[in-house]
Design an enzyme around this catalytic site. Structure first.
Site, PDB file in Angstrom:
ATOM      1  N   GLY A   1     -22.994 -33.071  19.278  1.00 49.84           N
ATOM      2  CA  GLY A   1     -23.904 -34.225  19.207  1.00 49.84           C
ATOM      3  C   GLY A   1     -23.313 -35.418  18.479  1.00 49.84           C
ATOM      4  O   GLY A   1     -22.106 -35.520  18.260  1.00 49.84           O
TER       5      GLY A   1
ATOM      6  N   HIS B   1     -17.233 -26.003 -18.593  1.00 53.46           N
ATOM      7  CA  HIS B   1     -16.648 -27.207 -19.201  1.00 53.46           C
ATOM      8  C   HIS B   1     -15.145 -27.202 -18.956  1.00 53.46           C
ATOM      9  O   HIS B   1     -14.530 -26.157 -19.045  1.00 53.46           O
ATOM     10  CB  HIS B   1     -16.930 -27.194 -20.701  1.00 53.46           C
ATOM     11  CG  HIS B   1     -16.241 -28.312 -21.434  1.00 53.46           C
ATOM     12  ND1 HIS B   1     -16.746 -29.597 -21.458  1.00 53.46           N
ATOM     13  CD2 HIS B   1     -15.083 -28.337 -22.154  1.00 53.46           C
ATOM     14  CE1 HIS B   1     -15.918 -30.358 -22.175  1.00 53.46           C
ATOM     15  NE2 HIS B   1     -14.914 -29.616 -22.600  1.00 53.46           N
TER      16      HIS B   1
END
Length: 464
Positions: free
Chosen positions: A41, A443
């Protein structure tokens, strides 16, 4: 010739249709899919994927210009627009070919041609070779949508472009006007502005990216203006005077019309559903403003006929279409899927900086009667963002003060289109603020800002 019979026929092979076909086949249904143009599409061929490929090129170009900031040397930086476009088309082609392989693998019968409903459970396919009839108890409409063409502002492919022209530009714009600041408009504005086009964006609403949270819109606007974009809000393009080498735009702001000259115009003023020539009216399918009216399970009210994705209305997003495709296939196969909730679907815009959001904006949450707690955290307070050289951005979270439910999350900055999924999963699992506060974020990462934004909503922020 006798009609070919299936359990399920899908009309349209975009991200809604081909996914519905695959899921139906997985569940043991015999499936046919009809596509008039490209497997995959608009999304794979002329939308989501090729635009991301273009934007990646402009992002790398932007970083090359900043080389000295990172202690690097890059001289005579330039680009070859044809090569940039060629890469984008190659990426799209590779993925489109992949869909053909998936159809074969899942034994989905592919019919290339234009489909129309010849009555209940009957689909006529018109192809170059002729016409044939397919029958099935269940039919899924996944015909998508196309760009809206406003009278007087129609694209001509030369000086006035639609998204298809902008993906394969006949020339590099020097002075560009983009009409509309939704995701499509702002992504093209970002791409061409980064490559050096003098870019103006006109938006009829009182702010750009009008579906986003107001704070995020304002932040993004500031960043775009820093990059040299001109942004005209509460403005309307009344007419375009076209010449061979330029377009004169009549732009109305606050009741006053001014004329501006551009060499290129991109129109990105919304979309219309592909509802024509399908035979929907004869079956009694309700259509509202070019979109098929459905219930929460994508049922049209006509027995055995479903509509998914862009043709079934907002939000006009590929991932919404895919999920509806899965839900409908499961429903047809006798399972009991949950309906897809629009407010649980994230929106992502790949401009520079990126924008992403899920759930309610602060204003919408208040309008719905929630007592809200709002948290914010800036990129400048995050070690990873500073190390990346991307200190401009923010993350905003909106909670229900009574229950701690995460009502919405809104972000602007580097890689936020990837970060948003953390909050999407959180909402799906009905996470509260306590769950999010007790989650250990690694972190150094950008994701730590998501934690800090939650902490900020409850007066517990650490790094600000």
């Amino acid at each position: 010739m006798a009609a070919k019979s299936f359990d399920l026929i899908v009309i349209g092979a975009g991200p809604g249709g081909y996914v519905a076909a695959i899921r139906g086949a997985q569940l043991g249904l015999s499936v046919a899919i009809v596509e008039r143009e490209h497997l995959g599409g608009i999304c794979l061929n002329w939308g989501c994927i090729p635009t991301k490929a273009l934007l990646r090129s402009s992002e790398v170009f932007h970083l090359m210009q900043r080389a000295s900031e990172f202690g690097l040397k890059a001289d005579n930086i330039g680009y070859d627009l044809d090569a940039v476009v060629k890469r984008s088309r190659k990426v799209a082609g590779q993925l489109s070919g992949g869909i053909g392989h998936l159809m074969k693998k899942n034994k989905v019968a592919v019919f290339m041609g234009s489909a129309s409903l010849a009555g209940k459970g009957k689909v006529t396919v018109k192809a170059k070779e002729g016409e044939e009839t397919l029958t099935a108890k269940n039919i899924v409409l996944a015909t998508g949508a196309r760009a809206r063409n406003l009278p007087g502002l129609e694209a001509d492919g030369k000086r006035v472009w639609m998204y298809k022209d902008a993906l394969q530009p006949p020339h590099m714009p020097k002075k560009l006007l983009v009409i509309g600041s939704g995701a499509i408009g702002i992504e093209f504005a970002s791409f061409y502005n980064t490559l050096g086009a003098d870019t103006t964006v006109v938006e009829v609403m009182d702010r750009i990216l009008p579906v986003e949270d107001e704070e995020i819109s304002k932040f993004a606007k500031k960043q775009f203006e820093k990059q040299g974009m001109k942004i005209m809000q509460k403005s309307v393009v009344k007419q375009l005077d076209r010449a061979d080498d330029k377009v004169t735009a009549h732009i109305e702001t606050g009741g006053k019309v001014t004329k501006h000259e551009f060499d290129t115009v991109i129109s990105a003023v919304g979309i219309v559903g592909n509802v024509e020539n399908l035979g929907l009216e004869d079956l009694g399918v309700k259509i509202n403003r070019t979109h098929v009216v459905t219930d929460e399970y994508c049922r049209t009210g006509v027995d055995g006929l479903y509509a998914i994705g862009d043709i079934a209305g907002a939000p006009w997003l590929a991932h919404k279409a895919s999920h509806e495709g899965v839900m409908v296939a499961e429903l047809i196969a006798g399972q009991h899927p949950h309906p897809v909730k629009p407010e649980s679907i994230a929106g992502c815009t790949y401009c520079h900086p990126q924008v992403a959001s899920v759930g309610y904006t602060e204003a919408k949450a208040k309008e719905l009667g929630f007592d809200v707690k709002v948290g914010r955290f800036p990129f400048i307070g995050n070690g990873k963002a500073i190390a990346l050289g991307e200190p401009e951005g923010m993350i905003k979270t909106v909670f229900d003060a009574k229950t701690g439910e995460l009502l919405g999350a809104h972000m602007v900055g580097a890689e936020v289109t990837e970060l948003i999924q953390g909050y999407v999963v959180g909402r799906q699992l009905e996470t509260t603020e306590e769950d999010l506060m007790n989650t250990v974020f690694p972190h150094p990462t950008l994701s730590e800002m998501m934690h800090e934004s939650v902490l900020d909503a409850y007066g517990r922020v650490i790094h600000m």
